[in-house]
Design a protein around this motif. Structure first.
Motif, short mmCIF file in Angstrom:
data_model
loop_
_atom_site.label_atom_id
_atom_site.label_comp_id
_atom_site.label_asym_id
_atom_site.label_seq_id
_atom_site.Cartn_x
_atom_site.Cartn_y
_atom_site.Cartn_z
N GLY A 13 5.31 -10.76 -21.34
CA GLY A 13 4.21 -10.76 -20.41
C GLY A 13 4.18 -9.50 -19.56
N LYS A 14 3.00 -9.13 -19.12
CA LYS A 14 2.82 -7.99 -18.22
C LYS A 14 2.16 -8.48 -16.94
N ARG A 15 2.69 -8.06 -15.81
CA ARG A 15 2.17 -8.48 -14.52
C ARG A 15 0.68 -8.13 -14.39
N ASN A 16 -0.07 -9.06 -13.84
CA ASN A 16 -1.50 -8.87 -13.59
C ASN A 16 -2.30 -8.61 -14.87
N GLN A 17 -1.73 -8.98 -16.01
CA GLN A 17 -2.44 -8.73 -17.26
C GLN A 17 -2.31 -9.88 -18.25
N THR A 18 -1.10 -10.41 -18.42
CA THR A 18 -0.89 -11.45 -19.42
C THR A 18 -1.21 -12.82 -18.83
N SER A 27 -2.91 -9.10 -6.63
CA SER A 27 -3.15 -10.49 -7.00
C SER A 27 -4.00 -10.60 -8.25
N SER A 28 -3.79 -11.70 -8.97
CA SER A 28 -4.54 -11.97 -10.19
C SER A 28 -4.53 -13.46 -10.47
N SER A 56 -1.29 -15.49 -8.92
CA SER A 56 -0.09 -14.83 -8.43
C SER A 56 -0.46 -13.73 -7.45
N TYR A 57 0.42 -13.54 -6.47
CA TYR A 57 0.24 -12.51 -5.46
C TYR A 57 1.57 -11.81 -5.28
#
Length: 820
Positions: free
Chosen positions: A109-114, A546-547, A606-607
């Motif tokens: 996983g990639k932060r703010n992407q997956t 955040s996402s 997520s933040y």
């Protein structure tokens, strides 16, 4: 006058220049020499010295500094951020070896992407808290994760759960290569002893995971990336000692980069313990050898790792009433029962042992065709061979096939038999992959070809009253198993906008089981399945901090081979689980057990900023024919499983971290879940008759409703402390749940126990360490002490049916590590 103006301009430009100084270190705090450092889009550059220091002349702070090194990720920094700072230390992140990167990229996983719930542990975090723990123990503080140890002290057979799902439904890989046993689906971590000492990064995804590698995940997926290479030569040694005569010795040697092209790493370790439970000793040897070559567009890596292990068997639990008894909780039986309130048992024999070796051989290649297209190849071979000897004094001549039909004339039953169960598992495979970066994202596609063969047999190691003509070559069961796996996957991460991306993934899987050359009964068959496992996810980035995401996945998984036919127990009455035709013959095309199918929905937010992070995840998992534990253990301590028509798992996961200062950090995570049988039944024998019993609306065994972890980390001038608190709510050891008393009343004799609840527990661990660098001609020096179950609680971490598995009382481990 003109010349004077030119001279003044020249002098002013000289005095305008700035001498910028700094130091480059790695994630462990060690200096990194030989880093290429230059001002972006200029030829102005330098390199860091042996202590990581550098000095470069700049015209102004309105520029960008580039730091690059073959063993680390390139870093570009804005110098304006350092204009008023006296400390200019740059920390480079170790690069995942390029031959591994694409293999794991689609699964990570990639932060703010997956669009998935995941946690990532880097090398520094592993170094801070890893000592001797097995992988399930080490990962058990992550959200929705628990573990239990058959021996109680976390050494030997240990099992991880994610969202309550056991290891057979968790997909595990090392360097992108699948590790779950093709026939059994489990992963036996003690065959990979001390793997974490070479791990560069671990990522754990929760829920329906990637179909990129091996079996698609149901409960979650574990991706371990080994990254033992260093940019400079290293020699590290460690020695540990703790409770139950636990010892570990380790030596690591690294060549560093040779001619900026080669790197070699070797690790040897030896772990021993007499164990918490009686006869629960272990003797684990481990090796890891790796070599890499870096060419301009091609990277090659060879890994060989494994090691022979041996241990005393301890797969049986104790009665629940023993959990709070400091003496009886350590008992190790090979069989027990309670009759008229009295315990009847046979103790584990000292000659009930296991010996096994499973070396892994890997050849990884990566070829960069151009900046957008990368090709990868992984060839792997796994050779497993070993046995376990267990008590067979209960076995009669019929079970051991010492009968006239098989050419034996036996006067009475054999006595004091020790049975040897032997297994040989050999598998090889090839995983080719392609990664193509395009304007709006990246496409990764690949395949997996894996061929698995096994030999299983049981014999008599020794015993009394055996026929004179019998030898150790006698086999009372013998069969050959196998599995062919052919998977193809495609994974597209497409950026619809700079904030909104979509993940599309599909796995096409063909799996074929077989049993052949079965001795005595000739039950031979092939059964194949074709699965389509799609996954789709949407991710929206509100900003850099955040996402939010939403994901759907459909997962199909076949039962393990033993669910179709437990050929090792054929002499004890086990029969193939297939329908019969009108002539009473098995229809090998119509199995009674079915693959499980899950439709999974996940959503989360997520933040994250520098000193604060927070996430919330919701999940809803609807199953048809879920493979669940039935509440019994087989002869070798493994849970008996079967299909349940319709089930549901739903819950909420919360996690957060607060860094109060550079020295103090708090980490919290918790899960609340509901795991229920919507439509299900079981068949039991009551008064010698087989009766159908409904399990509708019951809780599923082994799934706690509440799991909570709290971690406090404190660091100050080389001193470090980590305090871990874990709470696990109560759960049930069978599928009768809170209604067990009603079932016993309605169906007398349905089970031989009256308490099926694993009581909630709260346990704490503490790790204290002190580390110094460049002291007394040592690159690093570290001492630590680890105290587990700090407050000496008496509790059980798991139970199956009547068998409860207590955790060890308070125990410690201390050690020293030095680097030359």
């Amino acid at each position: 006058m003109k010349n004077l103006i030119i001279l003044l301009f020249f002098v002013s430009s000289i005095f305008a220049q700035i001498n910028f100084k700094g130091q480059v270190i790695n994630s462990s705090g060690d200096p990194v020499p030989g880093v290429n450092i230059f001002i972006e889009k200029t030829s102005n550059g330098t390199a860091s010295d042996r202590n990581g220091f550098f000095s470069i002349t700049i015209k102004s702070y309105n520029a960008k500094l580039v730091l690059s090194h073959i063993a680390f990720k390139k870093q570009i920094v804005d110098l304006s951020e350092f204009k008023n700072k006296s400390e200019t230390v740059f920390t480079l992140k170790e690069k995942v070896l390029s031959s591994q990167s694409v293999f794991v990229e689609a699964a990570l996983g990639k932060r703010n992407q997956t669009p998935a719930a995941f946690d990532q542990i880097n090398r520094k975090e592993i170094e801070d808290t890893y000592t001797i723990q097995d992988v399930p123990v080490f990962l058990s503080t992550l959200p929705s994760s628990t573990f239990y140890s058959e021996g109680g002290a976390g050494i030997g057979y240990n099992y991880l759960t994610i969202r309550g799902f056991d290891q057979r439904r968790i997909s595990a890989s090392i360097n992108g290569i699948p590790q779950n046993d093709p026939e059994d689906h489990n992963i036996y971590w003690h065959n990979l002893t001390d793997l974490l000492s070479t791990a560069g990064m671990i990522q754990v995804q929760r829920g329906a995971g990637s179909g990129v590698t091996g079996y698609p995940a149901v409960g979650g997926s574990i991706n371990i990336i080994t990254s033992p290479f260093s940019d400079k030569p290293r020699m590290d040694f460690g020695a540990y000692y703790g409770s139950y005569n636990t010892r570990k010795y380790i030596a690591e040697l690294g060549s560093g980069l040779i001619d900026n092209k080669y790197s070699v790493y070797v690790k040897l370790s030896h772990t021993m313990s007499t164990g918490y439970k009686q006869q629960n000793w272990v003797d684990f040897k481990s090796f890891y050898v790796s070599a890499a070559r870096y060419d301009k567009n091609l990277t090659t890596q060879i890994n060989v790792y494994g090691g022979p292990i041996s241990d005393g068997l301890t797969y049986t639990g104790v009665p629940k009433s023993f959990v709070k008894d400091k003496e009886r909780r350590r008992d190790n039986y090979n069989w027990w029962g309670i009759y008229d309130g009295t315990l009847v048992k046979t103790d584990r024999r000292t000659d009930e042992v296991e010996s096994f070796s499973q070396p892994h051989f890997e050849l990884l290649n990566e070829y960069r065709v151009n900046k957008n297209l990368t090709l990868n190849s992984a060839l792997f071979l796994v050779l497993g061979n070993g046995y376990f000897d267990y008590d067979g004094s209960w076995a009669d001549s019929s079970y051991l096939r010492l009968t006239k039909e098989n050419g034996f004339n036996l006067d009475g039953n054999p006595k004091n038999v020790l049975i040897r169960a032997m297994v040989e598992n050999n598998q090889w495979g090839w995983i080719p992959r392609m990664s193509y970066k395009h304007k709006n994202g990246e496409l990764i596609a690949g395949a997996e070809i894996r061929l698995h063969k096994s030999v299983h047999w049981g014999g008599i190691n020794y015993g009394a009253n055996l026929p004179s003509e019998i030898t150790k070559d006698f086999r009372y069961y013998y069969y050959e198993g196998g599995k062919d796996i052919l998977n193809f996957f495609v994974n597209e991460n497409y950026n619809l906008t700079d904030k909104f991306n979509i993940l599309l993934e599909a796995q096409f899987a063909y799996h074929k089981y077989r049993i052949e050359n079965e001795k005595y009964l000739d039950n031979e068959f092939e059964i194949d399945d074709f699965f389509f496992n799609p996954r789709i996810g949407l991710n929206y980035k509100f900003n850099k901090k955040s996402s939010a995401y939403f994901a759907f996945a459909r997962v199909n998984r076949e039962p393990r081979l033993k669910n179709y036919y437990d050929a090792a127990e054929s002499s004890g009455g086990a029969t193939p689980q297939f329908e019969k035709d009108k002539n009473g013959n098995y229809d090998w095309n119509s199995p009674l057990v079915k693959p499980e199918t899950m439709n999974s929905f996940d959503a989360g937010y997520s933040y994250s900023q520098k000193n604060l992070s927070f996430s919330v995840n919701l999940f809803y998992m609807l199953f048809n024919d879920e493979i669940v534990k039935k509440g019994q253990l087989d002869r070798f301590g493994q849970p008996v499983t079967g299909n349940m028509e319709k089930t549901v798992h739903s819950g909420i996961e919360l996690s957060g971290a607060v860094k109060v200062s550079k020295n103090l950090e708090f980490i919290l995570n918790g899960t609340y879940s509901n795991n229920k049988i919507l439509d299900g039944k079981t068949f039991v024998k009551v008064n010698s008759k087989t009766t159908e019993v409904s399990l509708d609306d019951n809780q599923i065994s082994g799934f706690p409703e509440i799991v909570f972890n709290g971690i406090v980390k404190f660091n100050y001038r080389g001193f470090s402390s980590t305090f871990i608190g874990k709470y696990v709510g109560d759960f049930y050891s069978d599928n009768y749940g809170e209604n067990l008393a009603d079932y016993i009343s309605k169906y007398p004799g349905i089970v031989d126990y009256t308490d099926n609840k694993v009581d909630a527990y709260f346990a704490t661990n503490l790790i204290l360490s002190y580390e110094a660098r460049n002291v007394a001609n040592l690159q690093n020096f570290k001492v630590f002490i680890q105290v587990n179950n700090l407050f000496d609680k008496l509790y059980a971490t798991n139970a199956v049916g009547k068998e409860f598995f207590p955790a060890a009382e308070r125990h410690f481990l201390a050690g020293i590590q030095i680097g030359l």
